[in-house]
Design a protein around this motif. Sequence first.
Motif, mmCIF file in Angstrom:
data_model
loop_
_atom_site.group_PDB
_atom_site.id
_atom_site.type_symbol
_atom_site.label_atom_id
_atom_site.label_comp_id
_atom_site.label_asym_id
_atom_site.label_seq_id
_atom_site.Cartn_x
_atom_site.Cartn_y
_atom_site.Cartn_z
ATOM 1 N N ASN A 259 1.174 2.998 -3.505
ATOM 2 C CA ASN A 259 -0.082 3.609 -3.940
ATOM 3 C C ASN A 259 -0.442 4.818 -3.087
ATOM 4 N N THR A 260 -0.179 4.723 -1.785
ATOM 5 C CA THR A 260 -0.485 5.839 -0.893
ATOM 6 C C THR A 260 0.364 7.054 -1.236
ATOM 7 N N LEU B 27 -7.638 8.533 2.052
ATOM 8 C CA LEU B 27 -7.192 8.306 0.685
ATOM 9 C C LEU B 27 -7.784 7.016 0.138
ATOM 10 N N LYS B 28 -7.995 6.986 -1.150
ATOM 11 C CA LYS B 28 -8.551 5.809 -1.802
ATOM 12 C C LYS B 28 -7.673 4.594 -1.537
ATOM 13 N N GLY B 29 -8.305 3.495 -1.172
ATOM 14 C CA GLY B 29 -7.565 2.265 -0.917
ATOM 15 C C GLY B 29 -7.198 2.069 0.532
ATOM 16 N N ARG C 71 -1.127 8.818 -4.112
ATOM 17 C CA ARG C 71 -2.355 9.549 -3.781
ATOM 18 C C ARG C 71 -2.047 10.798 -2.947
ATOM 19 N N ASP D 259 -8.363 2.281 4.731
ATOM 20 C CA ASP D 259 -9.554 2.239 5.584
ATOM 21 C C ASP D 259 -9.436 3.202 6.759
ATOM 22 N N ASP E 150 0.805 -1.217 0.000
ATOM 23 C CA ASP E 150 0.000 0.000 0.000
ATOM 24 C C ASP E 150 0.841 1.271 0.000
#
Length: 369
Positions: free
Chosen positions: A289-290, A332-334, A293, A336, A286
């Motif tokens: 990807n984070t 952020l998307k992805g 974002r 929780d 993650d």
Amino acid sequence: MYVYGSMAIQRIFRTIPLLATVAAIGAAAGLLYAELTGGRSLLAGMIYGAVIAVTVLTVERGLVFRSAQQRMRQWPTFIYVPAMEVISVVLALIGFAIGGAISWTAGLVTGSLIEATVPTLQALIYSLLIAAVLVSFTRMRDLLGHEVFKSLLLGRYHKPVEERRIFLFLDVVGSTAFARRYGDLRAQNYLAAVFAAIAEPVRQHGGAIDDYIGDMAMITWPEPQGIEQGRCIACVFAILSTFEANRTAWLTRFGQVPEFHAALHGGNIVTAEIGIDRHKISYFGDVVNTTARIEALCRPLGASVLVSAELLARIPALPTGIRAFPKGEHLLKGLDHAIGIVSLKPNPATDRRSVLPPVREAEPALVPD
């Protein structure tokens, strides 16, 4: 306090491990030549080989005559390649002469000083072949990045490895508009110049440029190295300082000075070597990807440099002259859960050039044709 020496001195210190490796390889090649030909003592052969290798790599790495070398890279290929061949011969002759002088002074070779310092055609050809191998070795290392090259050689990531890494996503602002205005070919020249210019600050701060994705560069550090003295943050502002110091050259060549949106984040990832015909070190998790974002938040938050509060909390202290401005928590998307985002800026009360790594005055080589 975050202390910087001159870029030239830092470049030399960063190159010492590579030069030591090259000297050892050159010494081994000289030892082999002395063993095969029987013309000189084994120790003299090692001295010749080590000195020739270091002489060639000192120039090839830009430790001397750096500005001239950068200007030469702008020459057309049909001129640049023959010129580099001539320079390689000259460097091999110089290295041989220095190695010969050392060996003759130490009494390791017999005959006159001229005989010791002027190579035979056979010795010159052998020296050039070894130099070509060493230069190819270092350029492959540059192409893949020091860390990736070493990891591939050692097979470190042949099996997936869990580790902590820091990622910097550096997105060139306005490249799409530049392409619309000037065309794709000129835009590609612009991006190539931009990415070439960030390489030195990244190396200076111990990072590795892992990949280029369109107009974005992905830079990474193992977490311990990245957080030490705030290197990952200092790297961003060193890059910005470099472009600002060369403002005139960029305006002259491209009509604008590069600007960026930058994002920093780090954490647990899985690193693995993938591919068969073309090997590559890839990162899974993650964190990557984070980071992407977080970079996407730069525009809506009106910030140029963002860092996750999680990463910032692990950095002992900000580099001198850099201030942090909390931007709240964002989901952020992805993910929780929301994460804190912080904007980083130079202290407006401080002259940025006095607290960031010193940079050279504008050099045309930073914006090549």
